[in-house]
Design a protein around this motif. Structure first.
Motif, short mmCIF file in Angstrom:
data_model
loop_
_atom_site.label_atom_id
_atom_site.label_comp_id
_atom_site.label_asym_id
_atom_site.label_seq_id
_atom_site.Cartn_x
_atom_site.Cartn_y
_atom_site.Cartn_z
N UNK A 51 0.83 -1.21 0.00
CA UNK A 51 0.00 0.00 0.00
C UNK A 51 0.86 1.26 0.00
N UNK A 52 1.93 1.23 0.80
CA UNK A 52 2.81 2.41 0.87
C UNK A 52 3.48 2.65 -0.49
N UNK A 53 3.81 1.55 -1.15
CA UNK A 53 4.41 1.64 -2.48
C UNK A 53 3.40 2.22 -3.48
N UNK A 54 2.16 1.72 -3.40
CA UNK A 54 1.13 2.16 -4.35
C UNK A 54 0.83 3.65 -4.20
N UNK A 55 0.77 4.12 -2.94
CA UNK A 55 0.46 5.53 -2.67
C UNK A 55 1.47 6.47 -3.33
N UNK A 56 2.72 5.98 -3.44
CA UNK A 56 3.81 6.83 -3.93
C UNK A 56 4.28 6.43 -5.32
N UNK A 57 3.46 5.64 -6.03
CA UNK A 57 3.86 5.21 -7.37
C UNK A 57 5.17 4.43 -7.35
N UNK A 58 5.44 3.73 -6.25
CA UNK A 58 6.64 2.90 -6.15
C UNK A 58 7.88 3.64 -5.66
#
Ligand SMILES: [Zn+2]
Ligand SMILES: [Zn+2]
Length: 335
Positions: A217-224
């Protein structure tokens, strides 16, 4: 005067102490509100490493002026907030203006007796006029200033992605000031109610609950890319270590909470990001002033105050003031 004293771990009682006399260059203060926080809980449970008992707790302090030196900027009845970090003024940190990390610091309610009492006499330089603030607001300045200080350390630019791990009062304070600096704030915590608090009262952009799939989720929020600035406010060594992996390449990691153990991290992971790693301790006078400005501008939600109790009831009821499961965010003691 009524004073609540922690005689030994687990043992709080009320005692009667003589009212202090005002010292030369000091302001005699009538305590009005005392914020309670994790530090107090650690003192109560015996988990504060630099502490000797007995100790009067209380470092988040609002007061009114009882008596000021002749010609001072204070008048009787003024509402004030107190800087509880009594710094020496002559060590190398103080000379650099870094009074928050003074080598000889004595924090009220930790290293020396604090504000769970009726009167204190303090040098003028540690007393701040809280014009336009309520007593409740004046008592919240200190913990919010810790958040403001941490955010100032990171020098956030508008639009940057910010992650705050740990949504207790300090984490929430960090989130408030990161947002005021234009950061795009995500909160990470294990408690759903704290995340809900962040969404409802602070308007955080997103929240992630600890557990399976949180990294994705943290990755998705920041586009990786992960986060330009990560703030740790967990008080947990394993969480601090995990936080290194949430920092974007070229990002900054600010350790706000403190743990008594060592922390370790992968040097290749740290280096490939060219991570800036910063400690953040206490707050300076400028941070206190910034918080008071934010309060006057209406930028600090009063909903942070969830519980209150009279000073005389503290020995009996202290545990209720520090229990997140009971929905406590910030509890205030009234004198
Ligand atoms: Zn505190
Ligand atoms: Zn100093």
């Amino acid at each position: 005067m009524l004073t609540v004293i922690c005689e030994a771990p687990g043992k709080l009682s009320t005692i009667d102490r003589p009212k202090p006399l005002r010292g030369e260059g000091e302001v005699l203060l009538k305590l009005r509100r005392i914020g309670v926080c994790g530090t107090d809980l650690h003192i109560f449970t015996g988990n504060q490493p630099y502490l000797s008992y007995p100790r009067v707790m209380g470092h988040e302090l609002a007061a009114t002026v009882e008596e000021a030196p002749a010609g001072s900027r204070f008048a009787a009845g003024d509402t004030v907030s107190i800087i509880p970090y009594i710094s020496c003024g002559h060590c190398s940190a103080c000379l650099k203006g870094r009074t928050n990390c003074c080598r000889n610091i004595g924090v009220l309610g930790v290293h020396r007796d604090g504000g769970m009492t009726e009167y204190l006499s303090l040098p003028e330089e540690f007393v701040l006029k809280a014009d336009g603030l309520s007593l409740d607001q004046a008592a919240m300045v200190e913990f919010l200033a810790i958040g403001a200080h941490a955010v100032a350390r990171a020098r956030i630019e508008p639009g940057q992605k910010v992650l705050v791990t740990g949504a207790g009062p300090i984490g929430l304070a960090v989130a408030i000031f990161a947002k005021l600096d234009g950061g795009d704030v995500t909160l990470l915590d294990g408690r759903a109610d704290r995340l809900e608090f962040g969404r409802r009262h602070l308007g955080t952009t997103s929240t992630v609950q600890l557990g399976n799939g949180d990294l994705e989720q943290l990755s998705a929020i920041t586009g990786g890319d992960f986060f330009d600035a990560v703030f740790d406010a967990t008080g947990n060594a394993k969480a601090i270590e995990r936080g290194f992996s949430f920092v974007a390449h070229g990002g900054t990691y600010v350790l706000v909470s403190i743990v008594s153990s060592d922390i370790t991290f992968s040097d290749p992971e740290f280096h490939k990001r060219e991570t800036s790693l910063l400690g953040s301790r206490n707050a300076t006078r400028a941070d206190f002033e910034q918080v008071m400005q934010a309060m006057r501008a209406g930028n600090i939600p009063e909903a942070l105050i969830t519980h209150r109790m009279m000073l005389r009831d503290v020995p009996e009821g202290f545990r209720k003031l520090t229990d997140p499961a009971a929905g406590v965010v910030k509890a205030l003691v009234e004198v």
